[in-house]
Design an enzyme around this catalytic site. Structure first.
Site, short mmCIF file in Angstrom:
data_model
loop_
_atom_site.label_atom_id
_atom_site.label_comp_id
_atom_site.label_asym_id
_atom_site.label_seq_id
_atom_site.Cartn_x
_atom_site.Cartn_y
_atom_site.Cartn_z
N TRP A 83 3.83 -31.48 -57.49
CA TRP A 83 4.37 -31.00 -58.77
C TRP A 83 4.73 -32.15 -59.71
O TRP A 83 5.03 -31.92 -60.87
CB TRP A 83 5.64 -30.19 -58.49
CG TRP A 83 6.52 -30.87 -57.46
CD1 TRP A 83 6.51 -30.62 -56.12
CD2 TRP A 83 7.44 -31.95 -57.65
NE1 TRP A 83 7.38 -31.47 -55.47
CE2 TRP A 83 7.97 -32.30 -56.38
CE3 TRP A 83 7.88 -32.65 -58.77
CZ2 TRP A 83 8.88 -33.32 -56.21
CZ3 TRP A 83 8.81 -33.67 -58.59
CH2 TRP A 83 9.30 -33.99 -57.34
N ASN A 84 4.75 -33.40 -59.19
CA ASN A 84 5.34 -34.48 -60.01
C ASN A 84 4.45 -34.91 -61.17
O ASN A 84 4.92 -35.24 -62.25
CB ASN A 84 5.74 -35.66 -59.13
CG ASN A 84 4.59 -36.23 -58.34
OD1 ASN A 84 3.58 -35.57 -58.12
ND2 ASN A 84 4.72 -37.46 -57.91
N LYS A 110 -5.02 -25.42 -55.03
CA LYS A 110 -3.72 -24.79 -54.77
C LYS A 110 -2.64 -25.71 -55.34
O LYS A 110 -2.32 -26.75 -54.75
CB LYS A 110 -3.55 -24.58 -53.26
CG LYS A 110 -2.13 -24.61 -52.70
CD LYS A 110 -1.25 -23.51 -53.15
CE LYS A 110 0.11 -23.58 -52.47
NZ LYS A 110 1.00 -24.65 -52.97
N PRO A 111 -2.09 -25.37 -56.52
CA PRO A 111 -1.01 -26.21 -57.07
C PRO A 111 0.27 -26.00 -56.29
O PRO A 111 0.42 -25.03 -55.56
CB PRO A 111 -0.87 -25.70 -58.51
CG PRO A 111 -1.42 -24.32 -58.51
CD PRO A 111 -2.40 -24.20 -57.35
N GLY A 143 0.56 -35.19 -51.42
CA GLY A 143 1.91 -34.71 -51.17
C GLY A 143 2.61 -35.65 -50.21
O GLY A 143 2.25 -36.83 -50.10
N SER A 144 3.58 -35.12 -49.50
CA SER A 144 4.38 -35.97 -48.62
C SER A 144 3.71 -36.15 -47.26
O SER A 144 2.88 -35.33 -46.86
CB SER A 144 5.75 -35.33 -48.44
OG SER A 144 5.61 -34.08 -47.80
N GLU A 174 -3.51 -38.37 -49.78
CA GLU A 174 -2.80 -39.18 -50.79
C GLU A 174 -1.32 -38.88 -50.61
O GLU A 174 -0.83 -37.84 -51.05
CB GLU A 174 -3.25 -38.78 -52.21
CG GLU A 174 -4.69 -39.10 -52.53
CD GLU A 174 -4.93 -40.57 -52.77
OE1 GLU A 174 -3.95 -41.33 -52.87
OE2 GLU A 174 -6.10 -40.97 -52.83
N LEU A 175 -0.61 -39.79 -49.94
CA LEU A 175 0.77 -39.49 -49.54
C LEU A 175 1.77 -40.36 -50.31
O LEU A 175 1.41 -41.04 -51.25
CB LEU A 175 0.90 -39.66 -48.02
CG LEU A 175 -0.16 -38.89 -47.21
CD1 LEU A 175 -0.01 -39.18 -45.73
CD2 LEU A 175 -0.13 -37.41 -47.48
N CYS A 185 4.72 -41.16 -57.24
CA CYS A 185 4.32 -41.70 -55.93
C CYS A 185 4.16 -43.21 -55.99
O CYS A 185 4.45 -43.90 -55.04
CB CYS A 185 3.05 -41.02 -55.42
SG CYS A 185 1.66 -41.13 -56.54
N GLU A 244 11.02 -43.05 -48.85
CA GLU A 244 10.74 -42.71 -50.23
C GLU A 244 11.92 -41.94 -50.82
O GLU A 244 12.34 -40.93 -50.26
CB GLU A 244 9.47 -41.84 -50.30
CG GLU A 244 9.03 -41.55 -51.72
CD GLU A 244 7.76 -40.70 -51.77
OE1 GLU A 244 7.70 -39.67 -51.07
OE2 GLU A 244 6.83 -41.08 -52.49
P1 NDP Z 1 4.79 -31.65 -50.40
O1 NDP Z 1 4.21 -32.40 -49.28
O2 NDP Z 1 6.07 -30.92 -50.19
O3 NDP Z 1 3.76 -30.56 -50.95
C1 NDP Z 1 2.47 -30.92 -51.39
C2 NDP Z 1 1.60 -29.68 -51.48
O4 NDP Z 1 1.36 -29.18 -50.16
C3 NDP Z 1 2.24 -28.53 -52.26
O5 NDP Z 1 1.24 -27.87 -53.00
C4 NDP Z 1 2.77 -27.65 -51.15
O6 NDP Z 1 2.90 -26.33 -51.53
C5 NDP Z 1 1.67 -27.79 -50.13
N1 NDP Z 1 2.07 -27.40 -48.77
C6 NDP Z 1 3.31 -27.28 -48.25
N2 NDP Z 1 3.24 -26.93 -46.93
C7 NDP Z 1 1.93 -26.84 -46.62
C8 NDP Z 1 1.19 -26.55 -45.42
N3 NDP Z 1 1.82 -26.27 -44.29
N4 NDP Z 1 -0.14 -26.55 -45.48
C9 NDP Z 1 -0.80 -26.85 -46.62
N5 NDP Z 1 -0.17 -27.14 -47.78
C10 NDP Z 1 1.18 -27.14 -47.79
O7 NDP Z 1 4.92 -32.70 -51.58
P2 NDP Z 1 5.56 -32.50 -52.99
O8 NDP Z 1 4.90 -31.39 -53.74
O9 NDP Z 1 7.03 -32.48 -52.83
O10 NDP Z 1 5.11 -33.86 -53.71
C11 NDP Z 1 5.82 -35.03 -53.58
C12 NDP Z 1 5.14 -35.97 -52.61
O11 NDP Z 1 3.81 -36.21 -53.04
C13 NDP Z 1 5.80 -37.34 -52.57
O12 NDP Z 1 5.87 -37.81 -51.26
C14 NDP Z 1 4.85 -38.19 -53.39
O13 NDP Z 1 4.93 -39.55 -53.13
C15 NDP Z 1 3.53 -37.61 -53.03
N6 NDP Z 1 2.51 -37.95 -54.01
C16 NDP Z 1 1.50 -38.79 -53.66
C17 NDP Z 1 0.57 -39.16 -54.60
C18 NDP Z 1 -0.59 -40.04 -54.23
O14 NDP Z 1 -1.53 -40.05 -54.98
N7 NDP Z 1 -0.56 -40.76 -53.13
C19 NDP Z 1 0.66 -38.71 -55.98
C20 NDP Z 1 1.73 -37.82 -56.23
C21 NDP Z 1 2.64 -37.46 -55.27
P3 NDP Z 1 4.32 -25.77 -52.02
O15 NDP Z 1 4.78 -26.66 -53.13
O16 NDP Z 1 3.93 -24.43 -52.49
O17 NDP Z 1 5.22 -25.82 -50.82
#
Ligand code: NDP
Length: 512
Positions: free
Chosen positions: A158-159, A182-183, A234-235, A256-257, A290, A382
């Site tokens: 979402w960021n 899937k956003p 994501g994370s 991409e974490l 990130c 982080e």
């Molecule tokens: P999350 O890991 O919480 O969520 C990321 C995505 O995964 C969301 O769309 C989430 O859906 C979805 N998700 C959650 N649970 C599952 C599952 N079990 N299976 C599949 N998908 C799932 O991260 P955030 O959205 O909080 O984003 C922040 C993180 O992203 C930070 O750690 C940041 O550093 C990282 N990030 C990395 C980047 C990079 O390029 N390396 C760039 C930007 C951010 P829902 O939201 O609906 O739960």
């Protein structure tokens, strides 16, 4: 089309899937500053997600058949559409994510630039080419090309709800794949807007880019829906779950974490410029970046001046949701709790709060922490908030050692006036990207790959590597003329192997 009409299109189209697959549950996305409802979206269940991916399969075939020029032309139409509606999209990003409108414009600008680059460079990077067949197959022609994988599943955070997923979407589409996106549950309206914009701008390939909405279960269903690759941003904890789900079907993944990016400020740095960049890198987007700067290692020669310059700049910042605010609220309330925990841990372990350290509701004051031990959560984990730790180090080597000791390795920055010294430090920094005398710049260079090492993930978006990430290499040989002696035949003469061994001795045997 107005924003309201877009959203109707969005919910209407999503509802089409809902009706077909009897998913009736919905969820709201809300403005983090006011709590106002931004939109209502379906929770796509596993069946709906699978049906969407099945729907995308023929679309992927048709999209791939358009070829590089056909796809480029449509990607251009898409970026033109986004550029013309920038303010509309920025307004939606502001409302749903909370960042200032101007920052949303910056984010969308980057995404558009990547769309342009991916479309323009796909043929050169991926198109069929002849390669040398080498000595052993000299009578053959050898061809290499990079073929699309089919349907790519993209799960985004979402960021940066436009820029981050577009790093996968643009490159996957340019490479000839269809995309199901899937956003995050916190920014579904932006995701749905992007898909609605696609349908409006590219009416003859609407199913090449589709969106499914919902929570983690919807993302998990996408992992299991038989996509050709799953691009996850994501994370790390969620990344592990995504990998485990994808492992069930041997679906390849791009990870991409998160990061814990450091800035090294060397003896000869432009201290004012470094401080300015550190404050922007740490605090913009409320630190929810990130590749944001979370820690600074400044050498003894510059430490005091650096801290003074940072203090001055931080005083000018203010969190809020009005036009004059420098950054917005935390998009997720739980992120404010993480910041609280890290500040408390820093203080409990001997750190000092130079500025900020307070959290009011979703607003975190710009926070600078000094003398925080390396073992503290504020330095190890982080934080993802508008916080910065500044540590005094003996020299740049110690700064580098501390930087590289963290399990994350996404990006980082080096400030030094010596080009050679800075480049050397940048090369040895354990990260996917490093900027010298600036922060985050690599993200705005479409030709450069983007991705991490260690806990920050693997695989690359952006650049040629980002295009190749969404393809499989295909190798073809074509015999041009038969050789009088075919070594790969049971009819080869008995002496052929000896003759080959002699030739190999002549060609390679002289190397010691
Ligand atoms: P999350 O890991 O919480 O969520 C990321 C995505 O995964 C969301 O769309 C989430 O859906 C979805 N998700 C959650 N649970 C599952 C599952 N079990 N299976 C599949 N998908 C799932 O991260 P955030 O959205 O909080 O984003 C922040 C993180 O992203 C930070 O750690 C940041 O550093 C990282 N990030 C990395 C980047 C990079 O390029 N390396 C760039 C930007 C951010 P829902 O939201 O609906 O739960």
């Amino acid at each position: 089309m107005t924003l309201a009409e877009q959203m109707d299109t969005v919910t209407g189209a999503a509802a089409g899937t809902v009706d077909r697959h009897a998913t009736t549950e919905t969820f709201e996305s809300t403005d983090p500053a006011t709590g106002a409802v931004v939109g209502v979206f379906p929770v796509h269940d596993a069946e709906a997600v699978r049906a969407t991916v099945e729907h995308a399969r023929p679309a992927a075939v048709a999209w791939a058949a358009l070829g590089f020029d056909g796809r480029r032309q449509r990607l251009n139409a898409y970026r033109g559409y986004l550029a013309r509606r920038m303010h509309e999209l920025a307004d939606l990003v502001h409302r749903e994510n909370g960042k200032p409108h101007a920052d949303a414009i910056l984010e969308i600008t980057l995404a558009i630039d990547h769309l342009a680059w991916a479309g323009a460079h796909a043929r050169k990077t991926l198109g069929p080419r002849k390669v040398s067949a080498g000595m052993l197959a000299a009578n053959h022609a050898a061809y290499l090309e990079y073929q699309p994988l089919g349907v790519i599943g993209v799960i985004g955070p979402w960021n940066y709800p436009v820029f981050t997923p577009m790093g996968s979407i643009a490159y996957a589409l340019a490479a000839g794949n269809a995309v199901v996106f899937k956003p995050s549950e916190h920014t579904p309206a932006v995701g749905a807007w992007l898909a609605a914009a696609w349908r409006a701008a590219v009416p003859d390939a609407v199913d090449a880019f589709q969106v499914v909405t919902g929570f983690g279960d919807t993302g998990a269903a996408l992992c299991r829906a038989g996509v050709g690759k799953l691009a996850f941003t994501g994370s790390a904890p969620t990344g592990r779950r995504v990998m485990a789900a994808c492992a069930e079907t041997l679906t390849p993944v791009l990870m991409e974490l998160g990061g814990k990016d450091a800035m090294i400020v060397d003896d000869d740095a432009d201290v004012a410029a470094a401080a300015d960049a550190a404050v922007w890198g740490a605090m913009s987007n409320a630190g929810q970046t990130c590749i944001g700067i979370e820690r600074v290692y400044a050498t003894g020669a510059v430490y005091d001046r650096f801290v003074t310059e940072v203090t001055e700049r931080v005083r000018e910042l203010r969190a809020g949701s009005d036009d004059a605010a420098t950054y917005g609220p935390m998009t997720m309330p739980s992120q404010a709790d993480v910041v609280r925990r890290h500040v408390a841990d820093a203080v409990a372990s001997g750190g000092r709060v130079l500025a900020g350290g307070t959290v009011e509701g979703r607003y975190v004051a710009p926070t600078v922490l000094l003398d925080v031990p390396e073992t503290s959560a504020a330095v190890r984990e982080e934080t993802f908030g508008p916080t910065l730790t500044i540590s005094r180090v003996r020299d740049a080597e110690e700064a580098l050692a501390r930087t590289n000791a963290n399990p994350h390795g996404l990006a980082g920055a080096v400030f030094s006036r010596s080009r050679e010294r800075a480049m050397d430090l940048a090369r040895r920094m354990r990260s996917g990207m490093t900027s010298v005398n600036s922060v985050l710049t690599f993200a705005s260079v479409p030709a450069l790959p983007f991705g991490g090492v260690g806990e920050s993930g693997f695989g690359r978006i952006h650049g040629e590597d980002g295009l190749k990430e969404f393809t499989r290499a295909k190798a073809i040989t074509r015999q041009r003329v038969p050789l009088p002696v075919n070594l790969m035949s049971f009819r080869r003469p008995a002496a052929a192997a000896d003759a080959l061994a002699r030739v190999m001795g002549l060609v390679h045997g002289r190397h010691r």
